[in-house]
Each structure stands twice: as structure tokens, then as C-alpha cells.
Scaffold this motif. Structure first.
Motif, mmCIF file in Angstrom:
data_model
loop_
_atom_site.group_PDB
_atom_site.id
_atom_site.type_symbol
_atom_site.label_atom_id
_atom_site.label_comp_id
_atom_site.label_asym_id
_atom_site.label_seq_id
_atom_site.Cartn_x
_atom_site.Cartn_y
_atom_site.Cartn_z
ATOM 1 N N CYS A 87 -50.048 -27.672 2.026
ATOM 2 C CA CYS A 87 -49.494 -26.927 3.127
ATOM 3 C C CYS A 87 -50.193 -27.686 4.506
ATOM 4 N N GLY A 89 -49.109 -26.210 7.475
ATOM 5 C CA GLY A 89 -48.892 -25.235 8.284
ATOM 6 C C GLY A 89 -50.043 -24.887 9.074
ATOM 7 N N THR A 90 -49.901 -24.195 10.502
ATOM 8 C CA THR A 90 -50.803 -23.896 11.497
ATOM 9 C C THR A 90 -52.172 -23.259 10.515
ATOM 10 N N ALA A 91 -51.970 -22.431 9.848
ATOM 11 C CA ALA A 91 -53.252 -21.825 9.511
ATOM 12 C C ALA A 91 -53.908 -22.683 8.608
ATOM 13 N N CYS A 92 -53.261 -23.523 7.725
ATOM 14 C CA CYS A 92 -53.913 -24.295 6.735
ATOM 15 C C CYS A 92 -54.734 -25.422 7.440
ATOM 16 N N CYS A 128 -45.848 -23.848 5.840
ATOM 17 C CA CYS A 128 -46.141 -22.689 5.256
ATOM 18 C C CYS A 128 -45.520 -22.144 4.180
ATOM 19 N N ILE A 129 -46.257 -21.927 3.064
ATOM 20 C CA ILE A 129 -45.897 -21.304 1.879
ATOM 21 C C ILE A 129 -46.147 -19.787 1.672
ATOM 22 N N GLY A 130 -46.588 -19.348 2.904
ATOM 23 C CA GLY A 130 -46.778 -17.770 2.986
ATOM 24 C C GLY A 130 -48.146 -17.324 2.163
ATOM 25 N N ALA A 131 -48.989 -18.209 2.217
ATOM 26 C CA ALA A 131 -50.189 -17.590 1.362
ATOM 27 C C ALA A 131 -51.268 -18.164 2.453
ATOM 28 N N CYS A 132 -51.063 -17.710 3.806
ATOM 29 C CA CYS A 132 -51.974 -18.152 4.760
ATOM 30 C C CYS A 132 -53.607 -17.721 4.786
ATOM 31 N N VAL A 137 -54.393 -24.236 1.686
ATOM 32 C CA VAL A 137 -53.613 -24.169 0.295
ATOM 33 C C VAL A 137 -52.966 -25.435 -0.128
HETATM 34 S S1 FES Z 1 -49.906 -22.183 6.768
HETATM 35 FE FE1 FES Z 1 -50.471 -22.819 4.850
HETATM 36 S S2 FES Z 1 -50.049 -21.043 3.713
HETATM 37 FE FE2 FES Z 1 -49.377 -20.461 5.788
#
Ligand code: FES
Length: 167
Positions: A87, A89-92, A128-132, A137
Motif C-alpha cells: 500500500c 496510500g498516504t498513511a502507509c 489504501c486498502i482500508g487498514a490505515c 501494510v
Molecule cells: S493508506 Fe495504507 S491502508 Fe490506508
């Protein structure tokens, strides 16, 4: 990296594919349907499959190649037995996904979108896979790994390697 397309092993699928093309080719916008069928049948769309399409439809190979490489649902390489999704995504990303991804690439010797020569692994970057809450992840064959550190990657990958190729 290239993979050899095995005509003999794919003979039955090729016959099915050719009759599908014959049925579809006169329809408007048939190329996408033909490419989807090929991707589904063979798992990827190597140049050999594109040549079959070109010969039967008379669409230039460059045009077919352009469509295959434009849409992410089509692949020029077979997928690995274990698909790794990292992932980004931003959080990851802010929690170190890039170093995790770099470690996986180094460990497997391939880049994002590629497959190892033994066909055991392929790597994709995902959104994002929804596990931020577990960032960073990654998923391997549907298993989710969270709060990852680059130093853990080797052991995790080893658990998906066959005995002979464990490092
Ligand atoms: S940003 Fe990686 S799971 Fe949400």
C-alpha cells in the motif's frame, strides 16, 4: 525480464481464443473484449498472443500493444503465484511504505509490476486498502501484514518460498 510463451502447453486455450476472435472481430470496439478474453485465458497478454490478435483482426501490433500497456487491467507478464500488494496510500507512505517496498524489490530482484523468473512472486503498488491503523501494510496472496518494518521482509517472504529457494 521476459517469459517464454509455451504454444504447446497453451494449444487448447489458443484454439478457444482464436474462435472467440473470429466471432467478435467484426463487432464494433471488439478489441477490448478480445483483450479481456486473452487476459482471462492466459493470465497475461504476451507479444505472441498480441500477434495472434493482430493476424486475425488485421489491427496493427503497435496499436494492440498501445492498448495493452495503457490499461492497468492488462499485463504483459504472467502474475506470480503469490501477488504482493504494497500500500502506497498516504498513511502507509508516511509510516515507511517506501522502505518496505524497496526491501521487497531488493529481496526479489524485481520492480513493481514485475514477476520473479520462478513465477513465485509479483509486486504491485496499491492504494489504501482500508487498514490505515496498521500502516504500513502489505498483502501477500490475500494475507495482510501490518506495522511492517523493512527488517521483517525477508522472513515474511521466506514463509512463501518453496524450501529449495529459501535464502
Ligand atoms: S493508506 Fe495504507 S491502508 Fe490506508
Amino acid at each position: 525480464m521476459s517469459f517464454t510463451f509455451d504454444y504447446e502447453a497453451n494449444a487448447e486455450k489458443l484454439a478457444e481464443f482464436e474462435s472467440f476472435i473470429d466471432k467478435e472481430k467484426s463487432k464494433k470496439g471488439s478489441l477490448m473484449a478480445i483483450l479481456h478474453k486473452g487476459q482471462h485465458l492466459f493470465g497475461y497478454l504476451p507479444i505472441e498472443v498480441q500477434q495472434v490478435i493482430s493476424k486475425k483482426t488485421r489491427i496493427p501490433i503497435a496499436e494492440i500493444y498501445g492498448v495493452v500497456t495503457f490499461y492497468s487491467q492488462f499485463s504483459l507478464m504472467p502474475k506470480g503465484k503469490h501477488e504482493i500488494g504494497v500500500c502506497l496510500g498516504t498513511a502507509c507512505y508516511v509510516r515507511g511504505a517506501q522502505s518496505v517496498l524497496d526491501e521487497i524489490k531488493t529481496e526479489l530482484g524485481i520492480d513493481v509490476g514485475q514477476t520473479t523468473p520462478d513465477l513465485n512472486f509479483s509486486i504491485e503498488a496499491t492504494r489504501c486498502i482500508g487498514a490505515c491503523g496498521l500502516a504500513p501494510v502489505m498483502t501477500i496472496s490475500g494475507d495482510v501484514y501490518g506495522k511492517l518494518k523493512a527488517s521483517e521482509i525477508k522472513n515474511i517472504l521466506n514463509s512463501y518460498r518453496t524450501e529449495e529457494v529459501k535464502k
